[in-house]
Design a protein around this motif. Structure first.
Motif, PDB file in Angstrom:
ATOM      1  N   GLN A   1       0.835  -1.201   0.000  1.00 40.59           N
ATOM      2  CA  GLN A   1       0.000   0.000   0.000  1.00 40.59           C
ATOM      3  C   GLN A   1       0.870   1.250   0.000  1.00 40.59           C
ATOM      4  OE1 GLN A   1      -3.414  -0.330  -0.093  1.00 40.59           O
ATOM      5  NE2 GLN A   1      -3.505   1.873  -0.489  1.00 40.59           N
ATOM      6  N   THR A   2       0.511   2.243  -0.802  1.00 43.65           N
ATOM      7  CA  THR A   2       1.220   3.525  -0.805  1.00 43.65           C
ATOM      8  C   THR A   2       0.335   4.610  -0.210  1.00 43.65           C
ATOM      9  OG1 THR A   2       0.444   4.059  -3.040  1.00 43.65           O
ATOM     10  CG2 THR A   2       2.551   2.907  -2.853  1.00 43.65           C
ATOM     11  N   GLU A   3       0.967   5.692   0.244  1.00 43.23           N
ATOM     12  CA  GLU A   3       0.219   6.814   0.792  1.00 43.23           C
ATOM     13  C   GLU A   3      -0.478   7.581  -0.339  1.00 43.23           C
ATOM     14  OE1 GLU A   3      -0.114   7.353   3.995  1.00 43.23           O
ATOM     15  OE2 GLU A   3       1.244   5.716   4.549  1.00 43.23           O
ATOM     16  N   THR A   4      -1.429   8.407   0.016  1.00 35.47           N
ATOM     17  CA  THR A   4      -2.211   9.145  -0.984  1.00 35.47           C
ATOM     18  C   THR A   4      -1.781  10.599  -1.084  1.00 35.47           C
ATOM     19  OG1 THR A   4      -3.932   9.589   0.676  1.00 35.47           O
ATOM     20  CG2 THR A   4      -4.209   7.641  -0.724  1.00 35.47           C
ATOM     21  N   ASP A   5      -0.671  10.948  -0.451  1.00 40.10           N
ATOM     22  CA  ASP A   5      -0.183  12.317  -0.558  1.00 40.10           C
ATOM     23  C   ASP A   5       1.329  12.298  -0.782  1.00 40.10           C
ATOM     24  OD1 ASP A   5       0.675  11.466   1.898  1.00 40.10           O
ATOM     25  OD2 ASP A   5      -0.196  13.100   3.054  1.00 40.10           O
ATOM     26  N   GLY A   6       1.899  13.481  -1.024  1.00 37.87           N
ATOM     27  CA  GLY A   6       3.330  13.573  -1.262  1.00 37.87           C
ATOM     28  C   GLY A   6       3.760  12.789  -2.488  1.00 37.87           C
ATOM     29  N   GLU A   7       5.038  12.435  -2.532  1.00 43.63           N
ATOM     30  CA  GLU A   7       5.550  11.700  -3.685  1.00 43.63           C
ATOM     31  C   GLU A   7       4.904  10.330  -3.826  1.00 43.63           C
ATOM     32  OE1 GLU A   7       9.918  10.773  -5.670  1.00 43.63           O
ATOM     33  OE2 GLU A   7       9.654  10.451  -3.513  1.00 43.63           O
ATOM     34  N   ASP A   8       4.435   9.781  -2.727  1.00 48.87           N
ATOM     35  CA  ASP A   8       3.834   8.444  -2.774  1.00 48.87           C
ATOM     36  C   ASP A   8       2.657   8.364  -3.742  1.00 48.87           C
ATOM     37  OD1 ASP A   8       5.632   7.393  -1.051  1.00 48.87           O
ATOM     38  OD2 ASP A   8       4.299   7.261   0.671  1.00 48.87           O
ATOM     39  N   ARG A   9       1.935   9.475  -3.913  1.00 48.56           N
ATOM     40  CA  ARG A   9       0.769   9.424  -4.802  1.00 48.56           C
ATOM     41  C   ARG A   9       1.162   9.317  -6.273  1.00 48.56           C
ATOM     42  NH1 ARG A   9      -1.649  15.615  -4.613  1.00 48.56           N
ATOM     43  NH2 ARG A   9       0.370  16.665  -4.534  1.00 48.56           N
ATOM     44  N   LEU A  10       2.461   9.502  -6.568  1.00 49.03           N
ATOM     45  CA  LEU A  10       2.936   9.363  -7.938  1.00 49.03           C
ATOM     46  C   LEU A  10       3.272   7.920  -8.284  1.00 49.03           C
ATOM     47  CD1 LEU A  10       5.471  12.347  -8.170  1.00 49.03           C
ATOM     48  CD2 LEU A  10       2.985  12.398  -8.412  1.00 49.03           C
ATOM     49  N   GLN A  11       3.414   7.061  -7.282  1.00 49.12           N
ATOM     50  CA  GLN A  11       3.886   5.701  -7.547  1.00 49.12           C
ATOM     51  C   GLN A  11       2.753   4.848  -8.095  1.00 49.12           C
ATOM     52  OE1 GLN A  11       6.019   3.796  -4.347  1.00 49.12           O
ATOM     53  NE2 GLN A  11       6.843   2.218  -5.699  1.00 49.12           N
ATOM     54  N   THR A  12       2.927   4.391  -9.330  1.00 53.12           N
ATOM     55  CA  THR A  12       1.903   3.584  -9.995  1.00 53.12           C
ATOM     56  C   THR A  12       2.335   2.134 -10.196  1.00 53.12           C
ATOM     57  OG1 THR A  12       2.740   4.240 -12.174  1.00 53.12           O
ATOM     58  CG2 THR A  12       0.986   5.595 -11.214  1.00 53.12           C
ATOM     59  N   ALA A  13       3.598   1.835  -9.960  1.00 53.48           N
ATOM     60  CA  ALA A  13       4.132   0.478 -10.063  1.00 53.48           C
ATOM     61  C   ALA A  13       5.424   0.432  -9.256  1.00 53.48           C
ATOM     62  CB  ALA A  13       4.389   0.096 -11.519  1.00 53.48           C
ATOM     63  N   LYS A  14       6.021  -0.733  -9.152  1.00 49.68           N
ATOM     64  CA  LYS A  14       7.286  -0.827  -8.421  1.00 49.68           C
ATOM     65  C   LYS A  14       8.369  -0.022  -9.146  1.00 49.68           C
ATOM     66  CE  LYS A  14       6.491  -5.260  -6.105  1.00 49.68           C
ATOM     67  NZ  LYS A  14       6.925  -6.666  -5.959  1.00 49.68           N
ATOM     68  N   ASN A  15       9.054   0.817  -8.381  1.00 48.07           N
ATOM     69  CA  ASN A  15      10.144   1.634  -8.914  1.00 48.07           C
ATOM     70  C   ASN A  15       9.678   2.533 -10.065  1.00 48.07           C
ATOM     71  OD1 ASN A  15      12.795   2.594  -9.021  1.00 48.07           O
ATOM     72  ND2 ASN A  15      13.475   0.975 -10.404  1.00 48.07           N
ATOM     73  N   LYS A  16       8.438   3.004 -10.002  1.00 50.88           N
ATOM     74  CA  LYS A  16       7.900   3.873 -11.054  1.00 50.88           C
ATOM     75  C   LYS A  16       7.047   4.969 -10.430  1.00 50.88           C
ATOM     76  CE  LYS A  16       4.869   3.895 -15.106  1.00 50.88           C
ATOM     77  NZ  LYS A  16       4.226   3.052 -16.144  1.00 50.88           N
ATOM     78  N   TRP A  17       7.488   6.217 -10.650  1.00 49.79           N
ATOM     79  CA  TRP A  17       6.738   7.383 -10.214  1.00 49.79           C
ATOM     80  C   TRP A  17       6.318   8.152 -11.457  1.00 49.79           C
ATOM     81  CZ3 TRP A  17      10.656   5.040  -7.747  1.00 49.79           C
ATOM     82  CH2 TRP A  17      10.492   4.754  -6.378  1.00 49.79           C
ATOM     83  N   LEU A  18       5.030   8.466 -11.575  1.00 48.43           N
ATOM     84  CA  LEU A  18       4.469   8.985 -12.817  1.00 48.43           C
ATOM     85  C   LEU A  18       3.639  10.235 -12.581  1.00 48.43           C
ATOM     86  CD1 LEU A  18       3.168   7.075 -15.810  1.00 48.43           C
ATOM     87  CD2 LEU A  18       1.537   8.622 -14.720  1.00 48.43           C
ATOM     88  N   ILE A  19       3.843  11.217 -13.476  1.00 48.47           N
ATOM     89  CA  ILE A  19       3.032  12.439 -13.491  1.00 48.47           C
ATOM     90  C   ILE A  19       2.386  12.521 -14.861  1.00 48.47           C
ATOM     91  CG2 ILE A  19       3.019  14.936 -13.210  1.00 48.47           C
ATOM     92  CD1 ILE A  19       5.654  14.677 -11.676  1.00 48.47           C
ATOM     93  N   ALA A  20       1.067  12.544 -14.913  1.00 47.89           N
ATOM     94  CA  ALA A  20       0.344  12.482 -16.175  1.00 47.89           C
ATOM     95  C   ALA A  20      -0.219  13.839 -16.566  1.00 47.89           C
ATOM     96  CB  ALA A  20      -0.788  11.459 -16.080  1.00 47.89           C
ATOM     97  N   HIS A  21      -0.563  13.959 -17.843  1.00 47.11           N
ATOM     98  CA  HIS A  21      -1.312  15.112 -18.341  1.00 47.11           C
ATOM     99  C   HIS A  21      -2.778  14.721 -18.380  1.00 47.11           C
ATOM    100  CE1 HIS A  21      -2.655  18.439 -20.829  1.00 47.11           C
ATOM    101  NE2 HIS A  21      -1.468  19.010 -20.655  1.00 47.11           N
ATOM    102  N   GLU A  22      -3.641  15.643 -17.973  1.00 46.26           N
ATOM    103  CA  GLU A  22      -5.066  15.314 -17.897  1.00 46.26           C
ATOM    104  C   GLU A  22      -5.633  14.905 -19.253  1.00 46.26           C
ATOM    105  OE1 GLU A  22      -7.169  18.665 -16.422  1.00 46.26           O
ATOM    106  OE2 GLU A  22      -6.545  20.019 -18.051  1.00 46.26           O
ATOM    107  N   ASP A  23      -5.052  15.398 -20.346  1.00 41.67           N
ATOM    108  CA  ASP A  23      -5.543  15.038 -21.679  1.00 41.67           C
ATOM    109  C   ASP A  23      -5.325  13.562 -21.987  1.00 41.67           C
ATOM    110  OD1 ASP A  23      -6.196  17.667 -22.008  1.00 41.67           O
ATOM    111  OD2 ASP A  23      -4.619  18.128 -23.464  1.00 41.67           O
ATOM    112  N   ALA A  24      -4.336  12.959 -21.342  1.00 39.56           N
ATOM    113  CA  ALA A  24      -4.015  11.554 -21.620  1.00 39.56           C
ATOM    114  C   ALA A  24      -5.008  10.593 -20.971  1.00 39.56           C
ATOM    115  CB  ALA A  24      -2.607  11.227 -21.157  1.00 39.56           C
ATOM    116  N   LYS A  25      -5.712  11.067 -19.947  1.00 37.78           N
ATOM    117  CA  LYS A  25      -6.725  10.248 -19.268  1.00 37.78           C
ATOM    118  C   LYS A  25      -6.164   8.881 -18.835  1.00 37.78           C
ATOM    119  CE  LYS A  25     -10.747  12.412 -21.465  1.00 37.78           C
ATOM    120  NZ  LYS A  25     -10.006  13.590 -21.943  1.00 37.78           N
ATOM    121  N   ILE A  26      -5.045   8.928 -18.116  1.00 34.16           N
ATOM    122  CA  ILE A  26      -4.433   7.705 -17.587  1.00 34.16           C
ATOM    123  C   ILE A  26      -5.085   7.384 -16.242  1.00 34.16           C
ATOM    124  CG2 ILE A  26      -2.300   6.617 -16.809  1.00 34.16           C
ATOM    125  CD1 ILE A  26      -0.795   8.491 -18.717  1.00 34.16           C
ATOM    126  N   GLN A  27      -5.800   6.303 -16.198  1.00 29.71           N
ATOM    127  CA  GLN A  27      -6.594   5.954 -15.015  1.00 29.71           C
ATOM    128  C   GLN A  27      -5.709   5.787 -13.783  1.00 29.71           C
ATOM    129  OE1 GLN A  27      -9.045   2.503 -15.532  1.00 29.71           O
ATOM    130  NE2 GLN A  27     -10.119   2.767 -13.600  1.00 29.71           N
TER     131      GLN A  27
END
Length: 207
Positions: free
Chosen positions: A165-191
């Motif tokens: 489980q990851t936290e929902t704030d700070g850098e933790d909210r960027l983690q979408t997989a192991k060893n992967k932190w992601l920042i998306a553009h709203e136009d991309a609609k990445i769930q």
């Protein structure tokens, strides 16, 4: 957008071109992988990992750490998101492709990122590069209508499903997989992604 070349001195702040490897067998094996109309990423492919060059990449590229060799193929002309890892990523361009990249240091304290900071670099077919851990990147862009094919080498387990489980704030909210932190553009609609890219969703089809 100006497209530079990874052989330019300006790329040295993002990564380096690899020397001393023979990628012939790797590129030949990649010819059997699909090139869909969208983008596909496969983290680990046994046929690629069984090649002699895999041992070299593990020992020379990652100091002996276990690695995975997979690929990212398809058709793409947009930024859509940026990601980073805690380590360098090695890419081998099977076809000509363009990487849209930036600096992790330019991420704001609220974890937003201005896409005006992104730069574009051509990776010529047959070229291997190391992309430093502090370099923001995502799926390559195709140069030719036939699409792109790119080998992706990372420490084993990277980009696989989270088992904790990851936290929902700070850098933790960027983690979408192991060893992967992601920042998306709203136009991309990445769930499920944090939509922190500000500015245009850069497209190579725009002037």
């Amino acid at each position: 957008m100006k497209i530079q070349n990874v052989t330019d001195d300006s790329f040295r702040k993002y990564g380096k071109v690899l020397e001393g490897y023979d990628f012939t067998a790797l590129i030949r094996e990649m010819k059997h992988t699909p090139v869909p109309e969208n983008v596909i990423y496969v983290a680990s492919v046994e046929e690629l990992e069984s090649l002699d060059v895999a041992r070299e990449l593990q020992n020379k590229g990652y100091g002996g750490l276990p690695i995975e060799i997979g690929y990212c193929n398809g058709h793409n002309r947009k930024l859509n998101a940026v990601e980073y890892h805690r380590n360098s990523e090695i890419n081998v361009a099977v076809t000509d492709l363009v990487l849209l990249i930036g600096h992790q240091q330019d991420i704001a304290p609220d974890f937003t990122y201005d896409t005006a900071n992104i730069e574009a670099y051509l990776v010529p077919a047959g070229t291997g590069i190391e992309v430093y851990a502090t370099t923001l990147h995502y799926a390559p862009c195709h140069v030719n209508d036939t699409g792109f094919q790119c080998v992706v080498v990372l420490p084993r387990g990277t980009n696989t499903d989270l088992t904790f489980q990851t936290e929902t704030d700070g850098e933790d909210r960027l983690q979408t997989a192991k060893n992967k932190w992601l920042i998306a553009h709203e136009d991309a609609k990445i769930q499920g992604a944090f939509n922190g890219l500000k500015g245009k969703n850069i497209s190579l089809d725009e002037e």
